[in-house]
Design an enzyme around this catalytic site. Structure first.
Site, mmCIF file in Angstrom:
data_model
loop_
_atom_site.group_PDB
_atom_site.id
_atom_site.type_symbol
_atom_site.label_atom_id
_atom_site.label_comp_id
_atom_site.label_asym_id
_atom_site.label_seq_id
_atom_site.Cartn_x
_atom_site.Cartn_y
_atom_site.Cartn_z
ATOM 1 C CG HIS A 27 -110.266 10.530 81.014
ATOM 2 N ND1 HIS A 27 -110.585 11.620 81.798
ATOM 3 C CD2 HIS A 27 -110.465 9.433 81.800
ATOM 4 C CE1 HIS A 27 -110.966 11.204 83.006
ATOM 5 N NE2 HIS A 27 -110.908 9.884 83.029
ATOM 6 C CG ASP B 230 -115.941 8.149 84.935
ATOM 7 O OD1 ASP B 230 -115.928 7.014 84.433
ATOM 8 O OD2 ASP B 230 -114.985 8.618 85.601
ATOM 9 C CG HIS C 180 -111.694 9.684 87.175
ATOM 10 N ND1 HIS C 180 -112.079 8.358 87.183
ATOM 11 C CD2 HIS C 180 -110.786 9.829 88.157
ATOM 12 C CE1 HIS C 180 -111.405 7.717 88.143
ATOM 13 N NE2 HIS C 180 -110.621 8.581 88.753
ATOM 14 C CG ASP D 220 -115.253 5.833 87.948
ATOM 15 O OD1 ASP D 220 -116.346 6.427 87.795
ATOM 16 O OD2 ASP D 220 -114.266 6.061 87.234
#
Lengths: 348, 348
Positions: free
Chosen positions: B166, B202, B204, B291
């Site tokens: 991120h 991931d 996200h 995740d």
């Protein structure tokens, strides 16, 4: 001087704001307005009324200054917040994620937590069950005060809360949701004033007002404030921001160092008033924050209560129809005295 | 497969993150890495070392991906935070004000609280006394793993924490400070791979990695993730973001609806691997978050532990020298099993 007070401002009462990594009690409280109202009453400065506004007319006025998607967000924010989690009923809404430079703000996220961050620029402005209703009623005060002045009153005072000058066309922050001063300026324009000036004397830069009128030639925005290099809102309010496009030259920022006292502050006020004169404004809106007070807990100038009488006199020297709009001031016990001193100095 | 583990990751341990208006305990904990390390050790997947990095070389590598003013901010952040208030020693740094769209990010505020907001895009990423030291050591793992692969290893695993995908060239958020996957990709480029692909699995969107390489033709970025209309990071990660300028066509987002199971997810993985092949990548970086697991407390896909063996096999089908970089995964008890399943499926 007529005062239009917000009868619903108590409906906006945040619990906490983020400050340096923790949640602290809100500085912007309903007691602030109550103190001003008590002092106005004590000095009998003029009639005090609540605004009498048609809902459709108010909606139309809001839509002239704010973006449709932002107004829709505010209107539905509390029910959307509850839909996210019923337990949110006991918590104010504060954003926790927002678009970094380069991220997208063109799409409206379905997730309310994200919409909250899309429209906020701080985590110091809790959105509560009554915020929208209170902010609308506060905006109505500003518009009503503008109408009174457009109708012939020499001046009027919008005792609107929550404050407004940090709110932009499409964002909230700095305790502000709807830009009351901008709404007053637009109402004066619509009532026939060809050129209107907004003079913001709050300790903090009037970033929302600046951004709303930045590309417009018909509204001059002037702000005297703590230097954003060290003071909130930090990312705007520098002296080199002079307006853009058709609005080039129609924004004036007068940032002053933390610790500035009245003498130096008053020089900046004179410069601001010179700019208002030069602009040829036919009406004036004063974004009246009194957090320039030496006792203010979150600000850094050193004006004393008696100085505010002089501020009022100086503002009167512009000889313009004037709408005062209540903004910041967090030394709660003094906020009434200081605010009404400006109005008394201006003359009823 | 060689693993490079971050020996200093425990130095980054946030206390709280903002979530829906309140401070909650951090999801991103040191125990996550400890579980992966224990599982790697248990299965004896290969040697586990700490990176051996020259500080000047590491600084030079960081400067290829991150902006100088951002690296300076991170380096001095904790001492600046203490300078703001000595009592901050007992509090993590979280931002509370940031630039709204249209505000300025060209000037660096003197006030640290403002600098914090300038460089952050969420209030979920606490900056602590050891964050910079831990993040640097984590970045060294990613660069070291890239060097191992560039030196002839079929694959290597960077067990770097805090995660990285991120983090952009000039911003942090999503528990990430330095973009480990981007640093690995750049290291592979510098070691001679003409074209490198980053495949982010991931839950996200890998927004930081996308933004770092968005205008570059030499690095393909692919991300399979929860649809940003409803999932973090919300403001980026849509299918229509395909790269810009020289990088047009070199970004591929494969957003999937919350609730997606392995079969549909695997189709997206195949599309991603097709894009990697079509791009002609000579090396692959896998941003390995787990995740996507059905038991993840903050995510919404439904992969099961056994599925991760298949993920590893599918990734191996690309037949490319591959650097795995550890990212998210918050079902702490399962994070070790799921992560090592991918590596075992890939083959040591």
């Amino acid at each position: 001087m007529l005062t239009l007070r917000n009868p619903h401002h108590h409906l906006h009462q945040g619990r906490h704001e983020m400050f340096r990594g923790r949640l602290v009690p809100c500085h912007e409280t309903p007691q602030r307005l109550d103190h001003v109202l008590a002092e106005l009453t004590r000095r009998a400065l003029g009639p005090i009324r609540t605004p009498d506004t048609d809902a459709a007319a108010l909606d139309a006025a809001l839509a002239q200054v704010h973006e449709p998607r932002y107004l829709q967000f505010l209107e539905h924010a509390w029910s959307d917040w509850l839909a996210l989690d019923p337990a949110n009923a006991g918590r104010d809404a504060l954003p926790s994620v927002w678009p970094a430079p380069g991220m997208r703000s063109d799409l409206l996220p379905e997730n309310f937590a994200a919409r909250l961050g899309l429209f906020a620029f701080d985590a110091g402005t809790p959105l509560t069950a009554g915020s929208w209703f209170a902010a609308r009623a506060g905006a109505a005060c500003a518009i009503g005060a503008a109408h009174a002045v457009a109708g012939g009153d020499r001046s009027a005072f919008a005792l609107s809360r929550p404050p407004g000058h940090h709110a932009g066309a499409g964002f909230f922050g700095g305790y502000c949701f709807l830009n009351n001063a901008a709404l007053a300026a637009q109402a004066l324009r619509d009532a026939g004033a060809a050129r209107v000036a907004v003079l913001d004397v709050d300790y903090h830069h009037g970033n929302g007002t600046q951004s709303i009128f930045y590309a417009r030639a018909d509204v001059l925005t002037v702000s005297i404030h703590g230097d954003p290099r060290t003071e909130y809102p930090f990312f705007i309010g520098h002296a080199d921001e002079r307006g853009a496009g058709a609005g080039a030259g129609s924004n004036l920022n007068l940032p002053l160092a933390r610790g500035t006292g009245f003498e130096r502050w008053r020089e900046a006020l004179r410069s601001g008033l010179d700019a208002v004169r030069l602009f040829g404004a036919q009406a004036l809106v004063v974004a009246l924050g009194v957090d320039t007070f030496e006792g203010d807990p979150i600000s850094g100038f050193r004006l004393r209560s008696a100085d505010y009488l002089q501020v009022g006199q100086d503002l009167a020297s512009a000889s313009l129809p004037t709408v005062f709009v209540f903004e910041g001031g967090y030394a709660v016990d003094a906020v009434g005295i200081n605010t009404v001193n400006v109005l008394e100095g201006f003359g009823a």
